[in-house]
Design a protein around this motif. Structure first.
Motif, mmCIF file in Angstrom:
data_model
loop_
_atom_site.group_PDB
_atom_site.id
_atom_site.type_symbol
_atom_site.label_atom_id
_atom_site.label_comp_id
_atom_site.label_asym_id
_atom_site.label_seq_id
_atom_site.Cartn_x
_atom_site.Cartn_y
_atom_site.Cartn_z
ATOM 1 N N ASN A 317 13.885 33.409 -21.843
ATOM 2 C CA ASN A 317 13.179 32.606 -22.841
ATOM 3 C C ASN A 317 12.971 31.407 -22.477
ATOM 4 O OD1 ASN A 317 15.618 31.415 -23.147
ATOM 5 N ND2 ASN A 317 16.359 32.881 -24.632
ATOM 6 N N PHE A 318 12.655 30.283 -23.216
ATOM 7 C CA PHE A 318 12.400 28.967 -22.823
ATOM 8 C C PHE A 318 13.538 28.123 -22.285
ATOM 9 C CE2 PHE A 318 9.100 29.954 -26.027
ATOM 10 C CZ PHE A 318 8.011 29.830 -25.421
ATOM 11 N N GLN A 319 14.816 28.844 -22.334
ATOM 12 C CA GLN A 319 15.916 28.074 -21.863
ATOM 13 C C GLN A 319 16.275 28.965 -20.478
ATOM 14 O OE1 GLN A 319 16.311 28.645 -25.524
ATOM 15 N NE2 GLN A 319 15.292 26.767 -24.990
ATOM 16 N N GLY A 320 15.522 29.777 -19.901
ATOM 17 C CA GLY A 320 15.583 30.647 -18.784
ATOM 18 C C GLY A 320 16.075 32.032 -18.909
ATOM 19 N N TYR A 321 16.851 32.471 -18.070
ATOM 20 C CA TYR A 321 17.425 33.509 -18.225
ATOM 21 C C TYR A 321 18.573 33.848 -19.157
ATOM 22 C CZ TYR A 321 14.868 35.249 -14.396
ATOM 23 O OH TYR A 321 13.530 35.575 -13.478
ATOM 24 N N SER A 322 18.691 34.716 -19.893
ATOM 25 C CA SER A 322 19.707 34.640 -21.116
ATOM 26 C C SER A 322 20.239 36.169 -21.400
ATOM 27 C CB SER A 322 19.049 34.065 -22.255
ATOM 28 O OG SER A 322 20.055 33.928 -23.233
ATOM 29 N N THR A 323 21.346 36.341 -22.143
ATOM 30 C CA THR A 323 21.947 37.562 -22.748
ATOM 31 C C THR A 323 21.162 37.783 -24.227
ATOM 32 O OG1 THR A 323 23.650 36.245 -23.469
ATOM 33 C CG2 THR A 323 24.070 37.417 -21.302
ATOM 34 N N TRP A 324 21.639 38.883 -24.492
ATOM 35 C CA TRP A 324 20.978 39.177 -25.870
ATOM 36 C C TRP A 324 19.419 39.343 -26.146
ATOM 37 C CZ3 TRP A 324 24.652 41.005 -29.327
ATOM 38 C CH2 TRP A 324 25.942 40.497 -29.142
ATOM 39 N N GLY A 325 18.873 40.203 -25.569
ATOM 40 C CA GLY A 325 17.409 39.943 -25.405
ATOM 41 C C GLY A 325 16.734 40.634 -26.707
ATOM 42 N N GLU A 326 17.481 41.615 -27.537
ATOM 43 C CA GLU A 326 16.529 42.029 -28.784
ATOM 44 C C GLU A 326 17.015 41.426 -29.993
ATOM 45 O OE1 GLU A 326 14.047 44.329 -28.529
ATOM 46 O OE2 GLU A 326 14.491 44.250 -26.359
ATOM 47 N N THR A 327 16.526 40.185 -30.074
ATOM 48 C CA THR A 327 17.091 39.316 -31.394
ATOM 49 C C THR A 327 15.638 38.515 -31.713
ATOM 50 O OG1 THR A 327 17.428 37.146 -29.846
ATOM 51 C CG2 THR A 327 19.261 38.801 -30.309
ATOM 52 N N ASP A 328 15.550 37.801 -32.740
ATOM 53 C CA ASP A 328 14.515 36.936 -33.275
ATOM 54 C C ASP A 328 15.084 35.684 -33.002
ATOM 55 O OD1 ASP A 328 12.841 38.785 -34.138
ATOM 56 O OD2 ASP A 328 12.789 38.383 -36.339
ATOM 57 N N LEU A 329 14.292 34.851 -32.195
ATOM 58 C CA LEU A 329 14.813 33.512 -31.802
ATOM 59 C C LEU A 329 14.212 32.482 -33.017
ATOM 60 C CD1 LEU A 329 15.957 31.304 -29.840
ATOM 61 C CD2 LEU A 329 13.802 31.419 -28.695
ATOM 62 N N VAL A 330 15.109 31.731 -33.538
ATOM 63 C CA VAL A 330 14.695 30.944 -34.497
ATOM 64 C C VAL A 330 15.135 29.314 -34.077
ATOM 65 C CG1 VAL A 330 14.974 29.992 -36.991
ATOM 66 C CG2 VAL A 330 15.632 32.423 -36.204
ATOM 67 N N ALA A 331 14.206 28.594 -33.935
ATOM 68 C CA ALA A 331 14.364 27.328 -33.295
ATOM 69 C C ALA A 331 13.838 25.930 -34.041
ATOM 70 C CB ALA A 331 13.133 27.093 -32.179
ATOM 71 N N PHE A 332 14.774 25.188 -34.094
ATOM 72 C CA PHE A 332 14.934 23.658 -34.586
ATOM 73 C C PHE A 332 14.687 22.527 -34.235
ATOM 74 C CE2 PHE A 332 17.591 27.071 -36.812
ATOM 75 C CZ PHE A 332 17.050 27.229 -38.020
ATOM 76 N N GLY A 333 14.092 21.565 -34.668
ATOM 77 C CA GLY A 333 14.110 20.215 -33.915
ATOM 78 C C GLY A 333 12.778 19.952 -33.290
ATOM 79 N N ALA A 334 12.359 18.732 -33.145
ATOM 80 C CA ALA A 334 11.083 18.453 -32.449
ATOM 81 C C ALA A 334 10.764 19.146 -31.320
ATOM 82 C CB ALA A 334 11.157 17.112 -32.100
ATOM 83 N N SER A 335 9.670 19.904 -31.256
ATOM 84 C CA SER A 335 9.097 20.383 -29.955
ATOM 85 C C SER A 335 9.662 21.726 -29.888
ATOM 86 C CB SER A 335 9.174 19.975 -28.521
ATOM 87 O OG SER A 335 10.635 19.762 -28.122
ATOM 88 N N ALA A 336 10.885 22.215 -30.638
ATOM 89 C CA ALA A 336 11.452 23.542 -30.508
ATOM 90 C C ALA A 336 10.401 24.734 -30.680
ATOM 91 C CB ALA A 336 12.510 23.543 -31.400
ATOM 92 N N ILE A 337 10.335 25.763 -29.967
ATOM 93 C CA ILE A 337 9.726 27.169 -29.926
ATOM 94 C C ILE A 337 10.700 28.242 -30.316
ATOM 95 C CG2 ILE A 337 7.863 28.461 -28.907
ATOM 96 C CD1 ILE A 337 7.475 26.089 -26.820
ATOM 97 N N GLY A 338 10.115 28.967 -31.403
ATOM 98 C CA GLY A 338 10.809 30.162 -31.863
ATOM 99 C C GLY A 338 10.050 31.449 -31.658
ATOM 100 N N LEU A 339 10.730 32.600 -31.468
ATOM 101 C CA LEU A 339 9.879 33.786 -31.473
ATOM 102 C C LEU A 339 10.501 34.664 -32.471
ATOM 103 C CD1 LEU A 339 7.901 35.933 -30.182
ATOM 104 C CD2 LEU A 339 9.702 36.240 -28.397
ATOM 105 N N LEU A 340 9.708 34.841 -33.485
ATOM 106 C CA LEU A 340 10.329 35.799 -34.491
ATOM 107 C C LEU A 340 9.235 36.515 -35.638
ATOM 108 C CD1 LEU A 340 11.618 33.504 -37.230
ATOM 109 C CD2 LEU A 340 10.134 32.576 -35.683
ATOM 110 N N GLY A 341 9.387 37.517 -36.244
ATOM 111 C CA GLY A 341 8.510 38.018 -37.025
ATOM 112 C C GLY A 341 7.259 38.288 -36.247
#
Length: 465
Positions: A317-341
């Motif tokens: 994701n936008f932070q690089g390689y990560s655990t917990w792949g099958e989730t909805d990513l909710v993002a907060f703050g200026a410029s933050a990007i989420g992937l959900l719905g």
């Protein structure tokens, strides 16, 4: 498969192949990539939140804390330079409002959060009391899984013992310490003076407080670096005993990033020396027992990141390689990007505009993208390559109800020359990236990017190696 018996990915550095294929390309922290995002307003975002609530999927949370006290000349992040505590206080109050408003629409009381990440900027720009307040607000707004991974990025130059106390008390179990390089000439050129002692104090302090996984970030390709000097930095960093390393390629983009123009291009290592640095770093880290994860992450075999590679839950994701792949990513703050719905949503990058929108009771969404069926398919394919270095045609075909080889005939034809050059093995069953192609996996993924021809005309990408 246990860590002790695992067959970990390997890499070989073939300079002829790298010189042939190294060129601009996406990093694939998302697909479709950010240049394809469109105008996307608060009501569009509300629709994604409502779809996410209906899905009931587990949640990951990203919070962007953009403030830094000084500007590092290599930086490509969305940052705001400030030394005013009041500036952070104002932002925090509005961030909490965004969290509360979003949690209500997400039906957060019926869903579990499995991952939280604080990035920046510099999260420890905020005083410890305010960070405790933020974590308390998150716990009051969301239901955290008992094994929730809580990570935070820190600048060791300003990360105090009181900061570490606050993180440990908040349940932080993963800490990422920015280091970049320890050589004085390099540090002066990038405007980041940082001692090994300050970094070691943060790594040791985190471990002493029970923070299980510490990552050290380094960058190769910076001004005045050499293979020998970077090896000295890496020796110091290895001695600190962190569980993970990230070795990032310096993206020198002075046309896009004005502050990078102060860096003298003649001070940058030559392409050949840059490869010497990378090759030596990979050899040193793998010889020390670290597993190479994807393009640029390294972790001890028992670390959750390595385990996610084994059980195929690794994601990117936008932070690089990560655990917990099958989730909805909710993002907060200026410029933050989420992937959900089923879609991406990005907040405005301008901090003042973000604050104005949240204060007015609106979401600060300005760009986004709703994925099509074809986007979901190609995203899956690219994730498989970027995370696991292989594709199983039948496996992907079953997930998406397609005949993979018939559907992707032109793309597989595009891969044939890469197979002839030894970057990958291509047969009736799938694609496997070879050790010689490991560092060029972005090039392999690019074959499946339907938007790349258009994006190449309008977007400046970093080089693939």
């Amino acid at each position: 498969m246990s860590a002790a018996t695992a067959s970990w990915p390997t890499v070989s550095l073939d300079r002829d192949l790298i010189y042939k294929y190294d060129g601009p390309g996406p990093r694939y922290t998302s697909y479709p990539t950010a240049p394809n995002f469109r105008d996307f307003g608060p009501e569009d975002y509300r629709g994604l939140l409502e779809k996410s609530a209906e899905s009931g999927r587990q949640l990951s949370i990203y919070l962007h804390l953009p403030f830094c006290r000084t500007l590092c000349f290599y930086c490509g992040c969305n940052v705001t330079i400030s030394k005013s505590p009041k500036r952070g206080r104002q932002y925090l109050d509005l961030l909490k409002q965004e969290v509360a408003r979003t949690a209500e629409l997400l039906a957060a009381d019926r869903r579990e959060v499995v991952q939280i990440h604080l990035g920046g900027g510099t999260p420890n720009f905020f005083p410890p009391a305010e960070l405790r307040e933020l974590f308390a607000h998150l716990r009051g707004s969301f239901r955290l899984h008992e094994d929730c991974e809580i990570g935070v990025e820190v600048d060791p130059r300003t990360c105090s013992a009181e900061h570490l106390d606050a993180f440990a008390q908040a349940g932080v179990n993963r800490l990422s310490a920015g280091l970049q390089d320890l050589q004085p000439q390099v540090q002066e050129a990038i405007n980041r003076l940082q001692s090994a002692e300050a970094t070691r104090a943060v790594v040791d302090g985190a471990h002493q407080r029970g923070i299980e996984s510490v990552n050290v970030d380094l960058i190769y390709g910076l001004p005045h670096q050499s293979a020998a000097s970077f090896s000295d930095t890496l020796d110091e960093a290895l001695d600190m005993g962190s569980e993970r390393f990230a070795i990032f390629n310096f993206a020198y983009l002075p046309k896009m990033l004005r502050h990078q123009r102060v860096i003298d291009p003649d001070s940058l290592p030559s392409p050949d020396e840059k490869l010497n640095i990378l090759e030596a770093a990979i050899h040193k880290l793998t010889a020390a027992g670290y597993v190479m994860i994807g393009m640029d992450h390294f972790a001890r075999p028992e670390d959750p990141l390595s385990q996610a590679l084994l059980d195929r839950t690794l994601t990117r994701n936008f932070q690089g390689y990560s655990t917990w792949g099958e989730t909805d990513l909710v993002a907060f703050g200026a410029s933050a990007i989420g992937l959900l719905g089923g879609g991406f949503a990005q907040n405005t990058k301008d901090v003042a505009d973000y604050e104005e929108a949240i204060a007015a009771g609106r979401f600060a969404t300005c760009k986004g993208y709703v994925l099509t069926e074809d986007d979901h398919l190609r995203r899956d394919v690219i994730q498989e390559l970027m995370c696991h270095l292989r594709l199983d045609f039948d496996e992907v075909g079953r997930r998406h109800g397609i005949d993979f080889k018939a559907h992707f005939g032109p793309e597989l034809a595009t891969l044939a020359p890469l197979a002839e050059d030894g970057l990958l093995d291509l047969d009736e069953n799938g694609v496997t990236v070879t050790p010689a192609g490991h560092l060029l996996v972005r090039n392999v993924a690019m074959a499946f990017d339907a938007y790349l021809p258009k994006n190449r005309e309008t977007t400046t990408f970093s080089r693939t190696v």
